[in-house]
Structures are given as C-alpha cells and as structure tokens.
Design an enzyme around this catalytic site. Structure first.
Site, mmCIF file in Angstrom:
data_model
loop_
_atom_site.group_PDB
_atom_site.id
_atom_site.type_symbol
_atom_site.label_atom_id
_atom_site.label_comp_id
_atom_site.label_asym_id
_atom_site.label_seq_id
_atom_site.Cartn_x
_atom_site.Cartn_y
_atom_site.Cartn_z
ATOM 1 N N GLY A 146 82.163 49.446 35.746
ATOM 2 C CA GLY A 146 80.767 49.788 35.468
ATOM 3 C C GLY A 146 80.110 48.778 34.514
ATOM 4 O O GLY A 146 78.894 48.582 34.548
ATOM 5 N N ASN A 168 87.395 46.571 39.213
ATOM 6 C CA ASN A 168 88.826 46.807 39.459
ATOM 7 C C ASN A 168 89.153 48.119 40.186
ATOM 8 O O ASN A 168 90.287 48.578 40.160
ATOM 9 C CB ASN A 168 89.580 46.766 38.125
ATOM 10 C CG ASN A 168 89.099 47.839 37.150
ATOM 11 O OD1 ASN A 168 88.061 48.458 37.363
ATOM 12 N ND2 ASN A 168 89.846 48.072 36.092
ATOM 13 N N GLU A 169 88.165 48.711 40.853
ATOM 14 C CA GLU A 169 88.378 50.049 41.445
ATOM 15 C C GLU A 169 89.508 50.127 42.473
ATOM 16 O O GLU A 169 90.280 51.077 42.472
ATOM 17 C CB GLU A 169 87.087 50.557 42.106
ATOM 18 C CG GLU A 169 86.243 51.430 41.223
ATOM 19 C CD GLU A 169 85.335 50.616 40.322
ATOM 20 O OE1 GLU A 169 85.667 49.450 40.029
ATOM 21 O OE2 GLU A 169 84.310 51.149 39.904
HETATM 22 C C1 LIG Z 1 90.869 51.165 37.035
HETATM 23 C C2 LIG Z 1 90.043 52.391 37.142
HETATM 24 C C3 LIG Z 1 90.862 53.580 36.820
HETATM 25 C C4 LIG Z 1 90.538 54.780 37.157
HETATM 26 C C5 LIG Z 1 89.256 55.020 37.809
HETATM 27 C C6 LIG Z 1 89.142 56.433 38.080
HETATM 28 C C7 LIG Z 1 87.999 56.952 38.394
HETATM 29 C C8 LIG Z 1 86.704 56.196 38.332
HETATM 30 C C9 LIG Z 1 85.943 56.332 39.580
HETATM 31 C C10 LIG Z 1 85.095 55.421 39.958
HETATM 32 C C11 LIG Z 1 84.879 54.181 39.252
HETATM 33 C C12 LIG Z 1 83.806 53.958 38.519
HETATM 34 C C13 LIG Z 1 83.574 52.712 37.902
HETATM 35 C C14 LIG Z 1 84.209 52.515 36.566
HETATM 36 O O1 LIG Z 1 83.555 51.999 35.717
HETATM 37 S S1 LIG Z 1 85.817 52.987 36.278
HETATM 38 C C15 LIG Z 1 86.175 52.265 34.646
HETATM 39 C C16 LIG Z 1 87.207 51.232 34.807
HETATM 40 N N1 LIG Z 1 87.383 50.548 33.542
HETATM 41 C C17 LIG Z 1 88.541 50.042 33.176
HETATM 42 O O2 LIG Z 1 89.520 50.129 33.893
HETATM 43 C C18 LIG Z 1 88.566 49.334 31.840
HETATM 44 C C19 LIG Z 1 89.736 49.775 31.041
HETATM 45 N N2 LIG Z 1 89.748 49.083 29.761
HETATM 46 C C20 LIG Z 1 90.249 47.848 29.605
HETATM 47 O O3 LIG Z 1 90.683 47.187 30.529
HETATM 48 C C21 LIG Z 1 90.247 47.304 28.219
HETATM 49 O O4 LIG Z 1 90.016 48.367 27.325
HETATM 50 C C22 LIG Z 1 89.184 46.219 27.963
HETATM 51 C C23 LIG Z 1 89.547 44.930 28.736
HETATM 52 C C24 LIG Z 1 87.774 46.661 28.357
HETATM 53 C C25 LIG Z 1 89.173 45.872 26.445
HETATM 54 O O5 LIG Z 1 90.486 45.547 26.024
HETATM 55 P P1 LIG Z 1 90.811 45.525 24.453
HETATM 56 O O6 LIG Z 1 92.251 45.174 24.322
HETATM 57 O O7 LIG Z 1 89.834 44.664 23.754
HETATM 58 O O8 LIG Z 1 90.528 47.016 23.951
HETATM 59 P P2 LIG Z 1 91.409 48.332 24.182
HETATM 60 O O9 LIG Z 1 92.313 48.520 22.998
HETATM 61 O O10 LIG Z 1 92.035 48.331 25.525
HETATM 62 O O11 LIG Z 1 90.289 49.460 24.196
HETATM 63 C C26 LIG Z 1 89.596 49.814 23.001
HETATM 64 C C27 LIG Z 1 89.331 51.293 23.008
HETATM 65 O O12 LIG Z 1 88.467 51.612 24.093
HETATM 66 C C28 LIG Z 1 89.044 52.628 24.914
HETATM 67 N N3 LIG Z 1 88.642 52.389 26.306
HETATM 68 C C29 LIG Z 1 88.753 51.249 27.005
HETATM 69 N N4 LIG Z 1 88.261 51.388 28.216
HETATM 70 C C30 LIG Z 1 87.796 52.648 28.315
HETATM 71 C C31 LIG Z 1 87.149 53.396 29.350
HETATM 72 N N5 LIG Z 1 86.820 52.868 30.524
HETATM 73 N N6 LIG Z 1 86.826 54.679 29.089
HETATM 74 C C32 LIG Z 1 87.109 55.238 27.896
HETATM 75 N N7 LIG Z 1 87.702 54.578 26.866
HETATM 76 C C33 LIG Z 1 88.042 53.290 27.083
HETATM 77 C C34 LIG Z 1 90.531 52.440 24.701
HETATM 78 O O13 LIG Z 1 91.234 53.605 25.049
HETATM 79 C C35 LIG Z 1 90.560 52.150 23.225
HETATM 80 O O14 LIG Z 1 90.307 53.379 22.540
HETATM 81 P P3 LIG Z 1 91.013 53.758 21.183
HETATM 82 O O15 LIG Z 1 90.733 52.624 20.245
HETATM 83 O O16 LIG Z 1 92.472 53.885 21.532
HETATM 84 O O17 LIG Z 1 90.402 55.052 20.780
#
Ligand SMILES: CC/C=C\C/C=C\C/C=C\C=C\CC(=O)SCCNC(=O)CCNC(=O)[C@H](O)C(C)(C)COP(=O)(O)OP(=O)(O)OC[C@H]1O[C@@H](n2cnc3c(N)ncnc32)[C@H](O)[C@@H]1OP(=O)(O)O
Length: 294
Positions: A146, A168-169
C-alpha cells in the site's frame, strides 16, 4: 497535529473546473466521514507557490488503517477546494514512507473492520489517483505494498537512496487488486516488466527502481527532494493548469471506470481471502517475523 490551510486566491479552483467522474450509486463504507482533527498527518501549504506538503505521521511504519487513510483522503479533497496547485506526499519518518496496509488490524479482525479497512484503501486510491492536483511522492523511506500504491498513484516519484519499494502481495498468495495493477502499468515503461514485477512480488532498491522507471529521480537528502518536487510542480505553468488536469483525467478515466465496475467484487475477494483460516494463520506468522527482527 494541527492542520493549517492557507487560502490561495492566485490559482483557479481545479476541482470546479474539472468535470467529476461518475461515481457509482452505491455508497461504500468509509471511515472518512469523521470531522475529527487530524491525528496522523500534518498539512502545510505555501501560499507563495501554491504547493501543499502532506506529511504522513503514524509511527512506527505509517501503516495504513482506516482512520489514517480517511485523513489522507480528506486532506486531498480539502486541498482541491482550497485553490491549491500541487501536492507533495512524504513521511515524517526517516526510515519508512509507508509499510502498506496495517497488517496488525487485518489480524483476527471482524468483518466490519476488514470491510472498513479495504473500503478506506479503495477510497484513498481513487481520490489520489483522480485528483486534478499535480502530485509528487517524496519517498523518504521504504514504500511497500500500500505504501508503493501511494507512490505509483502520484504523478511523479522522487526517492532517497538505500530504501525498498514494491508490491509484495503475491508472495503470500494474494492477487494484486486490478486497480493497483492498472496503476502500476500506467507508470512503468514496459507492461511486460510490470507483469513480471507484480507476479513475482519484486521489491526494488531505490537505485534499481530508478533504472527500471518505477521512480523518476533520486535525491540525496529530503531537502534536495523537496526542491526537486517543487521544480516538477513548477514545470507546469499556471496557464496550462486546467488543460493539464483534464488531460490527466482523460488518461486515467478508463482505469477509474473499471475500478467502479469491479469495486464490490474487489471487496468481496479481499474479505473472503482475509477470513480464510490459512490466511490468518499466515498473517500471524508474518507479524511474528516482523517482531522477531528486533
Ligand atoms: C506480504 C503481505 C502479507 C499479508 C497480507 C495480508 C493481507 C493484506 C491484503 C491485501 C493487501 C493489501 C496491501 C498491503 O498493503 S499489505 C501490507 C504489506 N506490507 C508489508 O508486507 C510490509 C511489512 N513490513 C516490512 O517489510 C518492514 O517493516 C519495512 C521494510 C517496511 C521496514 O523495515 P524496518 O526494519 O525498517 O522496520 P520494522 O522493524 O520491520 O518495522 C517497524 C515497526 O513497524 C511495524 N510494521 C511494519 N510493517 C507493518 C504493517 N504493514 N502493518 C503494521 N505494522 C507494521 C513492525 O511490526 C514494527 O513494529 P514494532 O516496532 O515492533 O511495534
């Protein structure tokens, strides 16, 4: 965070001049009706240039939940009414532009919450993609799923180095929604590469995104990126604003029509996918893997 809107009498109101696209009769659930002050965004408008900067500020990852997406959407529609010329979308984080949909809110959520989340995503995309404003995504951090959607729905992308961007869906067995697919194809130099990227969940580095044409420019600092964003907006003269907006709308009209026709189907697919026990199980593991990085 307070919203500051400055009236800009110098510029003509694009929203009045551009004919609105037909919106389907059915009203879709939305969390955007709230009139609460913004919590997760700051909006500033430079009354000299007519350029607005909307800063995403939902730590830690600018994950998109319904309230946040409603705020972004409302800011865009407000700016259209406020005689604004261009919009720069950026993040307050120095690391993450947006991590996409808030996956924590997708986990073990009830149907009404899932519906609210997806409709807010659809509504935000529709508003950003169709706005007559000149839009620039200043990608000063990772932009995943997103988050990448926000970038590719804008007209121009300027990215800082050493970050990741992509959709990456399919990696998790989810089909990319057709409106996001069309939006991605709309900006990529080659349809073939677009298909390849979306089917393989390709995530680019900033540098490779530039080479592939997914982003338009790199900037070495946020300050430089702001200057480049303003230069892009300034490259359109005041005289051409309305013709430009109508032309943009014509380019995007078919994608918007297809979206309206498939909107309910798109929602149904999301709801049925998210309610599958296997998807919820996967999501739990995926969220754990994000936490385990610490
Ligand atoms: C792959 C998709 C998986 C399942 C999809 C299921 C249903 C969705 C249906 C439709 C799809 C819709 C579109 C979407 O947008 S789906 C969202 C997909 N997003 C991701 O896969 C991103 C995941 N995150 C990452 O890859 C990394 O966090 C990063 C590259 C963005 C940043 O990396 P960093 O190392 O800099 O930071 P982190 O330590 O990983 O994260 C910091 C902090 O943020 C929280 N967090 C990260 N991403 C999400 C998120 N998408 N939703 C909620 N929270 C998120 C992460 O847990 C950390 O939180 P805490 O500090 O532990 O509290």
């Amino acid at each position: 965070m307070a919203t500051r809107i400055i009236h800009l009498p110098k510029y003509s109101r694009l929203s009045c001049l551009v004919k609105p696209l037909t919106i389907s009769a059915r009203t879709f659930a939305t969390a955007t009706a709230s009139t609460n002050p913004p919590q997760f965004t700051t909006l500033s408008v430079d009354d000299r240039t007519g350029i607005a900067t909307l800063t995403l500020n939902r730590p830690p990852a600018n994950a998109l939940n319904a309230l946040f997406m409603g705020e972004i959407q409302r800011s865009i529609t407000d700016l259209e009414k406020e005689n604004c010329r261009g919009l720069i979308l950026t993040s307050s984080s120095q690391r993450i532009f947006s991590a996409g949909l808030d996956l924590k809110e997708c986990y073990k959520a009830d149907v009404a919450s899932l519906e609210g989340l997806w409709c807010a995503l659809q509504n935000l995309w529709r508003t950003l993609f169709s706005t007559p404003l000149i839009t620039v995504a200043l990608i000063n951090g990772h932009a995943i799923a997103g988050g990448c959607m926000l970038a590719v729905s804008s007209e121009y992308r300027i990215m800082l180095p050493n970050f990741k961007i992509g959709v990456n869906e399919t990696m998790v067995g989810l089909a990319v929604p057709s409106w996001l697919m069309d939006t991605y194809i709309n900006i990529m130099p080659s349809r073939r590469i677009a298909e390849w990227d979306l089917t393989s969940s390709r995530i680019y580095s900033s540098e490779s995104a530039l080479k592939a044409g997914l982003v338009d420019e790199l900037a070495s600092s946020k300050e430089e990126a702001l200057q480049k964003s303003a230069a892009f907006i300034d490259s359109f003269s005041k005289r051409t604003l309305m013709a430009r907006a109508i032309t943009k709308q014509q380019f995007r009209a078919e994608i918007l029509r297809n979206f309206e026709q498939n909107r309910q189907h798109d929602l149904d697919i999301y709801l049925s996918t998210m309610q599958k026990p296997s998807m919820q199980e996967f999501l739990g593991e995926y969220l754990q893997s994000l936490d385990a990085k610490k």
